[in-house]
Design a protein around this motif. Structure first.
Motif, short mmCIF file in Angstrom:
data_model
loop_
_atom_site.label_atom_id
_atom_site.label_comp_id
_atom_site.label_asym_id
_atom_site.label_seq_id
_atom_site.Cartn_x
_atom_site.Cartn_y
_atom_site.Cartn_z
N GLU A 75 0.85 -1.19 0.00
CA GLU A 75 0.00 0.00 0.00
C GLU A 75 0.89 1.24 0.00
O GLU A 75 2.11 1.14 0.15
CB GLU A 75 -0.88 0.00 1.26
N PHE A 101 2.50 4.17 1.82
CA PHE A 101 2.82 4.43 3.21
C PHE A 101 2.28 5.80 3.62
O PHE A 101 2.35 6.76 2.85
CB PHE A 101 4.34 4.40 3.44
N GLY A 107 3.49 1.58 6.82
CA GLY A 107 2.65 0.81 5.91
C GLY A 107 2.91 -0.69 6.12
O GLY A 107 3.38 -1.11 7.18
#
Length: 481
Positions: free
Chosen positions: A422, A424, A433
């Motif tokens: 994903e 961060f 993250g």
């Protein structure tokens, strides 16, 4: 309702003719079968090699079959260097209790009836030899860990270099152990009893036991040690015809004219027993069985090592049961194998392995110290060399593993390549993250912003959180290479 017609004269004549033909065929078949079953036979059994459990089983079953088939005589063609006393005694018991006369014939030319063979000759109803054969050397040999050391028959006892030949029987008894004297006197009494039963030379039989003397065929006949010197089987049967022999049921006159010769060779059962009870085969079966069980315990569920090992171990134990085994040697072998296996699981940098090889070799040498059942020294040396190579490989393998970088745990994670799951998010001084590392989802922090799907490198591990940094282009090219 339809009526059943009675058979006409022609049909009735054909029915009676068929029944008569059938009765004639059955009568002729029964007569032929009776003639074939009543045919007088001489059953020939062959003993070629050491007397052991397999040979004993073969001869005993052969005598029993001869009794069931009504044979006129059983001929044992003998050529043996000796064998086990227990097997020899069982074989002679079967001969003495047999309803069929047994003639033991030492053949062909060059054959011998040494040691156990001499006892079998004396225990048989007819003792025969071919020209250029010999018998004797019936001194019992200490085997199987019995106390006391063995003296080579015919050699003077006492200290070497005296030049004095010690033939005095009382002095020989002094130098021998109590167990040796028991075995010697038992053997003398046994062979004298056999000689008295069949009217043969008991004094020479005692000398064959005490002094290990030998005789050729002609000398044995002259000294009433044997009954016949025969050049072939027909000559043997011709010479023994009309002789009186002592059977279990009393004296019997032999009728050996016009006999059909039936040779009964060892079957698969005898061959299998001979293979299993061979000392070298039993030795390797024990080793295979031991390692098979160890490998199965180390890798539960493998099945193959356990099944093969269990079968081999049971066969080895059966062989050791019928062989004269020195149990100190067996214990040393098992201890040595345990040390060798222990070297692999608990490395001592060669200490357990070397001790195991020494114990294994010593145990193998003294496991079976009989003259006719010793384990081959090349087999012992080869097995020890294989075990030594295994230990050397194990030690060098462990040394190499100590120098190798850790492959598991947090120690191997720095510089590992992983991918962010994903974007961060900013959290104080760090971006936080998640990344996928070694197939697992990890919490991650970074000093720089990380986007979804970006490749990063692990810098350090703090508990369940890894610190990562964006992968540099040169790292990526290196990874591609």
């Amino acid at each position: 309702m339809e009526r059943i017609k009675a058979p006409t004269g022609r049909h009735r004549y054909g029915l009676w003719l068929g029944l008569m033909l059938l009765g004639l065929v059955l009568s002729v078949g029964q007569w032929v079968f009776a003639q074939s079953s009543e045919e007088r036979k001489a059953v020939v059994l062959t003993i070629d090699g050491a007397i052991g459990p397999a040979t004993m089983d073969y001869v005993v079953r052969g005598i029993e079959d001869a009794e069931e088939n009504g044979a006129a005589i059983v001929v044992l063609q003998l050529d043996t260097p000796g064998g086990l006393m227990d097997s020899t005694r069982t074989l002679i018991k079967a001969i003495l209790a047999s309803d069929v006369p047994v003639a033991t014939w030492v053949t062909p030319a060059g054959a011998r009836a040494a040691s156990a063979g001499t006892y079998i000759l004396y225990g048989s109803h007819i003792a025969a030899m071919s020209p250029a054969t010999n018998l004797g050397s019936a001194t019992p040999v200490q085997m199987g860990g019995m106390p006391g050391s063995e003296e080579t028959p015919g050699e003077p006892s006492g200290e070497s270099g005296t030049g004095e030949e010690q033939t005095d029987e009382s002095r020989s008894d002094k130098n021998s152990t109590a167990m040796e004297r028991k075995v010697m006197e038992d053997a003398v009494s046994y062979i004298r009893g056999l000689a008295d039963r069949h009217g043969r030379n008991g004094d020479w039989a005692e000398r064959a036991v005490r002094e290990a003397v030998n005789l050729g065929a002609t000398e044995a006949l002259d000294q009433n040690v044997i009954d016949v010197v025969a050049t072939d089987l027909d000559d043997l049967l011709s010479q023994v015809h009309g002789r009186d022999v002592v059977m279990a049921s009393g004296t019997r006159t032999l009728d050996t004219e016009n006999l059909a010769i039936v040779r009964q060779q060892p079957d698969w059962r005898t061959s299998l027993l001979s293979v299993i009870t061979d000392p070298n085969v039993a030795y390797f079966l024990m080793i295979i069985g031991f390692y098979g069980i160890i490998f199965e315990l180390a890798n539960p569920g493998s099945l193959y090592p356990g099944v093969i090992g269990a079968i081999c171990l049971v066969l080895a134990l059966f062989a050791f049961q019928v062989l004269s085994v020195n149990y100190a040697g067996l214990a040393l072998i098992l201890l040595g194998l345990a040390f060798i296996v222990g070297e692999a699981f608990m490395p001592s940098f060669g200490m357990l392995g070397v001790g195991g090889i020494v114990a294994f070799v010593l145990g193998s040498v003294i496991l079976m110290d009989g003259s006719h059942q010793a384990i081959s020294l090349p087999a012992v040396g080869g097995t020890a060399a294989v075990a030594g190579g295994f230990i050397l490989w194990t030690v060098t393998r462990f040394i190499g593993l100590r120098r190798k970088a850790p492959a598991v745990g947090t120690e191997h994670m720095p510089e590992e390549r992983c991918r962010s799951l994903e974007d961060f998010s900013r959290d104080g001084d760090y971006y936080r993250g998640h990344v996928r590392l070694s197939g697992e989802r990890w919490n991650a922090i970074s000093n720089e912003a990380i986007t979804d799907g970006q490749w990063v490198r692990v810098q350090s591990v703090e508990g369940l959180t890894v610190k990562v940094a964006p992968e540099q282009p040169d790292h990526g090219r290196q990874e591609a290479l």
